[in-house]
Motif scaffolding. Structure first.
Motif, PDB file in Angstrom:
ATOM      1  N   GLU A  62       0.767  -1.147  -0.003  1.00 31.45           N
ATOM      2  CA  GLU A  62      -0.135   0.069   0.155  1.00 31.45           C
ATOM      3  C   GLU A  62       0.763   1.350  -0.120  1.00 31.45           C
ATOM      4  O   GLU A  62       0.325   2.437  -0.066  1.00 31.45           O
ATOM      5  CB  GLU A  62      -0.810  -0.339   1.120  1.00 31.45           C
ATOM      6  CG  GLU A  62      -2.019  -1.110   1.155  1.00 31.45           C
ATOM      7  CD  GLU A  62      -2.868  -1.347   2.326  1.00 31.45           C
ATOM      8  OE1 GLU A  62      -2.638  -0.500   3.414  1.00 31.45           O
ATOM      9  OE2 GLU A  62      -3.838  -1.898   2.315  1.00 31.45           O
ATOM     10  N   SER A  63       2.104   1.212   0.086  1.00 32.89           N
ATOM     11  CA  SER A  63       3.058   2.255   0.056  1.00 32.89           C
ATOM     12  C   SER A  63       3.715   2.669  -1.048  1.00 32.89           C
ATOM     13  O   SER A  63       3.987   1.784  -1.954  1.00 32.89           O
ATOM     14  CB  SER A  63       4.135   2.110   1.147  1.00 32.89           C
ATOM     15  OG  SER A  63       3.660   1.761   2.607  1.00 32.89           O
ATOM     16  N   VAL A  64       3.673   4.048  -1.355  1.00 31.07           N
ATOM     17  CA  VAL A  64       4.481   4.518  -2.379  1.00 31.07           C
ATOM     18  C   VAL A  64       5.920   4.787  -2.338  1.00 31.07           C
ATOM     19  O   VAL A  64       6.812   4.405  -2.934  1.00 31.07           O
ATOM     20  CB  VAL A  64       3.732   5.913  -3.096  1.00 31.07           C
ATOM     21  CG1 VAL A  64       4.424   6.234  -4.331  1.00 31.07           C
ATOM     22  CG2 VAL A  64       2.348   5.374  -3.426  1.00 31.07           C
ATOM     23  N   GLU A  65       6.007   5.086  -1.130  1.00 28.65           N
ATOM     24  CA  GLU A  65       7.510   5.646  -0.489  1.00 28.65           C
ATOM     25  C   GLU A  65       7.749   5.140   0.835  1.00 28.65           C
ATOM     26  O   GLU A  65       6.862   5.120   1.791  1.00 28.65           O
ATOM     27  CB  GLU A  65       7.573   6.951  -0.650  1.00 28.65           C
ATOM     28  CG  GLU A  65       8.844   7.422  -0.217  1.00 28.65           C
ATOM     29  CD  GLU A  65       8.985   9.197  -0.442  1.00 28.65           C
ATOM     30  OE1 GLU A  65       9.281   9.707   0.632  1.00 28.65           O
ATOM     31  OE2 GLU A  65       8.604   9.715  -1.519  1.00 28.65           O
TER      32      GLU A  65
END
Length: 66
Positions: A62-65
């Motif tokens: 779910e994380s982009v960064e």
């Protein structure tokens, strides 16, 4: 009595070293994530911190960064 090997992908909880190997994220970064309030994937066993594998996978997906 010999220790049985369990693949990382089959474990419920991982050490920081195993989580780093599994995710290709450095141990220092994982340690700092575990220190954050309300970290969804930290599991305390006494004073030891473990990483809940399924929640960690969900967090990464779910994380982009990070």
């Amino acid at each position: 009595m010999s220790k049985q090997y369990v693949a990382i992908c089959e474990k419920v909880a991982l050490t920081i070293e195993e989580a780093a190997e599994y995710s290709n994220i450095r141990q220092n970064r994982i340690s700092s994530l575990l220190k954050e309030p309300r970290c969804p994937f930290v599991l305390y066993v006494g004073t030891k911190k473990l990483v809940k594998r399924k929640e960690f996978e969900k967090f990464i997906s779910e994380s982009v960064e990070i």
